[in-house]
Design a protein around this motif. Structure first.
Motif, PDB file in Angstrom:
ATOM      1  N   GLU A  69       0.889  -1.302  -0.036  1.00 15.36           N
ATOM      2  CA  GLU A  69      -0.220   0.306   0.107  1.00 15.36           C
ATOM      3  C   GLU A  69       1.135   0.975   0.369  1.00 15.36           C
ATOM      4  O   GLU A  69       0.475   2.677  -0.513  1.00 15.36           O
ATOM      5  N   THR A  70       2.311   0.954   0.831  1.00 14.96           N
ATOM      6  CA  THR A  70       3.003   2.391   1.490  1.00 14.96           C
ATOM      7  C   THR A  70       3.626   2.983  -0.546  1.00 14.96           C
ATOM      8  O   THR A  70       3.638   3.496  -1.249  1.00 14.96           O
ATOM      9  N   ALA A  72       2.341   1.881  -3.343  1.00 16.73           N
ATOM     10  CA  ALA A  72       1.059   2.487  -4.692  1.00 16.73           C
ATOM     11  C   ALA A  72       1.469   3.597  -4.135  1.00 16.73           C
ATOM     12  O   ALA A  72       0.715   4.469  -5.085  1.00 16.73           O
ATOM     13  N   GLN A  73       0.569   4.548  -2.845  1.00 13.74           N
ATOM     14  CA  GLN A  73       0.845   5.307  -2.284  1.00 13.74           C
ATOM     15  C   GLN A  73       1.957   6.158  -3.561  1.00 13.74           C
ATOM     16  O   GLN A  73       1.746   7.175  -3.168  1.00 13.74           O
ATOM     17  N   HIS A  77       1.892   9.298  -5.998  1.00 13.28           N
ATOM     18  CA  HIS A  77       2.466  10.948  -5.746  1.00 13.28           C
ATOM     19  C   HIS A  77       3.277  10.966  -6.607  1.00 13.28           C
ATOM     20  O   HIS A  77       3.308  12.084  -7.074  1.00 13.28           O
ATOM     21  N   LYS A 264     -10.109   3.925   3.103  1.00 13.24           N
ATOM     22  CA  LYS A 264      -9.751   3.317   1.491  1.00 13.24           C
ATOM     23  C   LYS A 264     -10.687   3.643   0.446  1.00 13.24           C
ATOM     24  O   LYS A 264     -11.587   3.089   1.169  1.00 13.24           O
ATOM     25  N   THR A 276      -8.359  -2.481  -5.052  1.00 11.84           N
ATOM     26  CA  THR A 276      -8.112  -1.168  -3.698  1.00 11.84           C
ATOM     27  C   THR A 276      -7.188   0.114  -4.462  1.00 11.84           C
ATOM     28  O   THR A 276      -6.356  -0.459  -4.697  1.00 11.84           O
ATOM     29  N   PHE A 278      -5.362   3.902  -4.990  1.00  8.37           N
ATOM     30  CA  PHE A 278      -4.830   5.158  -4.241  1.00  8.37           C
ATOM     31  C   PHE A 278      -4.666   5.883  -5.430  1.00  8.37           C
ATOM     32  O   PHE A 278      -4.316   5.882  -6.182  1.00  8.37           O
ATOM     33  N   GLN A 279      -5.347   7.370  -5.067  1.00  6.44           N
ATOM     34  CA  GLN A 279      -5.242   8.170  -5.139  1.00  6.44           C
ATOM     35  C   GLN A 279      -4.355   9.527  -5.031  1.00  6.44           C
ATOM     36  O   GLN A 279      -4.965   9.803  -4.456  1.00  6.44           O
ATOM     37  N   SER A 290      -5.145   7.917 -10.520  1.00 11.27           N
ATOM     38  CA  SER A 290      -4.995   7.166  -9.486  1.00 11.27           C
ATOM     39  C   SER A 290      -4.310   5.353  -9.604  1.00 11.27           C
ATOM     40  O   SER A 290      -3.669   4.996 -10.783  1.00 11.27           O
TER      41      SER A 290
END
Length: 573
Positions: A69-70, A72-73, A77, A264, A276, A278-279, A290
């Motif tokens: 998840e980190t 992807a985040q 960005h 989320k 899931t 992430f945007q 995204s």
């Protein structure tokens, strides 16, 4: 003796269950083989290990999911930042081009050549288009100068209206270009008349979406998940997977993304895959980036955890039974040898020691051998105990006889004799009861004072106080000193401080070196005089002091008697 009784009496059995159940008595109790108990023991020992392993594996699973998840985040960005920088750079280039001297002078051929060199230098198949305010193309670097150019498409005309309104650069949505024949987006820049804020033309930069796809692919791999850039209408501008099939279409994953209880974004792809999302917005534009990771990929560590824990648990269970079987055979073989020894002991036969691999079994065997010897000595020991008890009873009877004789000598009246004799018997009984609680080993001096003074002065009375450090006396000195305190209290009630309503009795003791000093002090009572004749109490107290090898000092003062008894520490327990 006891062996003869055991052959005729039924002895109740005590069942001690595993792991803290209540013990039950009876002959019909369910039992299990030793190997089952050992297996449960091994399993119980392994449970904390299994719990620790499970905790560590679970933390590893959570860390792996958090890492995905980190990652992807961070990716969204990074892509948003890279796309923003690229758009800002293209916009700055177009703004610089809008101030070109050829454009201000109306030399369109020269401007076409300049814009063509810029398009070639960008190496991304971009095109520069100059339009008037009516939407007519004047320059298009995709076509040679002088070619009859078409009227602008609806997207271009809409861009002209917006640019005239805001007089700032504008980023379009994604669409298929009329001339380019491929998906593009357009950066529109107003051209101002020199020295004024009047917009004379609009300069468009037509950029193929492949330019943005290359930015996405440099950060978001196909293994990570679905990465895409969408415009204000959630239409796909660029995508790392299946770009050609999804570009310019509304993204199902982005448009249907909704937050869950944890905040989320959850969504589903066009093929029905839960993801899931992430945007991150692209700053300064209505676009966003995204990245969607399939729930199946995020949950893969959990499935791995379940499989590993199942395999480890099964392996540890099998290992428990294997260890229990191996160890159980050793222990049960040794216990069978003990059964033979116990049977021989029950038949009063000679018990021989056994040698087994288990040290504790060997120790029990030696204990059984010793027990057979001890049983033969039990009768002799019991006779000794009976003789000792007989001796103590005789001593007590002698003491009582002496008390009765002395009391009768100084109290010839029956009523007075009975009251005095009962009081002394109660004092002697209190000391005996106190010593009985400690199996006639020792007694605390404060407890002796309490059991002797409380019946005379009252349990909650404020008229007596006993204090001092911890002093434990042996049995015989404790009885003697208790009788002395009883006599002092009795005399205080009859003649001393306790004979009025205001007097008090203070009993204090201290330890100085190897001596104990006990002080009996009466305060607030009537003035007392030394006795004119020596009664039983007057002779009892010095006799007690001599029994404990101590010294005695008696003072008869204005407020009452002061008695000091000092004795050595050899009478202490």
């Amino acid at each position: 003796m006891s062996r003869g009784l055991s052959s005729t009496l039924s002895v109740p059995r005590l069942r001690v269950p595993f792991l803290g159940g209540a013990a039950t008595r009876g002959t019909n109790t369910r039992s299990l083989p030793l190997r089952w108990h050992l297996a449960r023991l091994c399993a119980g020992v392994m449970l904390p290990v299994l719990g620790l392993v499970g905790f560590m594996l679970w933390q590893a699973c959570l860390n792996e999911r958090d890492h995905m998840e980190t990652e992807a985040q961070h990716a969204v960005h990074t892509v948003a930042s890279d796309v923003m920088r690229d758009i800002v750079a293209l916009t700055a280039t177009m703004q610089a081009l809008s101030h070109a001297e050829a454009l201000q002078d109306g030399n369109l051929r020269r401007f076409h050549n300049m814009a063509s060199r810029l398009a070639v230098a960008s190496s991304s198949n971009v095109a520069v288009v100059l339009m008037d305010l009516n939407g007519q193309q004047l320059v298009n670097t995709r076509l040679p100068f002088g070619t009859l150019l078409p009227f602008g498409n609806p997207e271009s005309r809409e861009a002209i209206v917006d640019v005239l309104s805001i007089k700032k650069p504008r980023l379009s949505s994604v669409f298929v270009g009329t001339t380019a024949k491929e998906p593009i987006f357009v950066i529109s820049v107003p051209v101002f008349r020199s020295g004024s804020e009047q917009v004379t033309h609009v300069l468009h930069l037509s950029v193929p979406v492949e330019r943005l796809r290359s930015i996405i692919l440099s950060t978001v791999s196909e293994e990570m998940g679905i990465g895409l850039v969408t415009d204000a209408g959630n239409r796909t501008v660029a995508r790392n997977r299946g770009h050609e099939n999804y570009v310019t279409n509304v993204s199902n994953m982005v448009s249907k993304a909704v937050p869950d209880d944890e905040g989320k974004l959850r969504s589903v792809t066009l093929t029905g895959t839960p993801v899931t999302v992430f945007q991150a917005p692209i700053r300064g534009t209505p676009w966003k980036v995204s990245v969607g990771i399939a729930e199946e990929r995020l949950n893969a560590p959990v499935r791995r955890f379940i499989f590993l824990m199942g395999a480890i648990s099964l392996g540890m269970l099998l290992l428990s039974f294997l260890l229990a079987t191996v160890i159980g055979r050793v222990v049960t073989g040794s216990l069978h040898a003990l059964v033979g020894n116990a049977s021989a002991l029950g038949r009063n036969e000679v018990v021989l020691p056994v040698a087994t691999p288990v040290r504790e079994v060997n120790e029990v065997s030696r204990a059984l051998v010793n027990a057979s010897h001890d049983l033969r000595q039990a009768g002799e020991h019991q006779d000794i105990l009976l003789n000792e008890l007989n001796h103590r009873v005789k001593n007590t009877m002698s003491t009582i006889q002496s008390m009765a004789s002395q009391t009768a000598r100084y109290h010839p009246q029956p009523g007075e004799f009975l009251a005095r004799f009962e009081a002394r018997l109660l004092g002697l009984s209190a000391s005996h009861n106190l010593l009985t609680r400690t199996r006639w080993e020792s007694a605390d001096l404060w407890d002796i004072a309490q059991v002797e003074l409380a019946p005379i002065c009252g349990e909650e009375s404020l008229r007596w106080k006993a204090e001092g450090p911890l002093v434990r006396l042996k049995a015989e000195p404790a009885v003697a000193l208790g009788m002395a305190i009883h006599e002092l209290a009795t005399n205080a009630v009859k003649y001393g401080a306790l004979s009025n309503d205001t007097g008090r009795v203070l009993l204090r003791w201290s330890i100085a070196g190897d001596e104990v000093k006990l002080v009996w002090r009466e305060v607030g009572g009537p003035m007392v005089m030394p006795p004119t004749r020596r009664g039983f109490g007057s002779r009892l107290i010095p006799s007690v002091v001599r029994q404990i090898n101590g010294t005695l000092e008696m003072e008869y003062g204005i407020e009452g008697v002061v008695c000091r008894i000092t004795f050595k520490g050899d009478v202490l327990a």
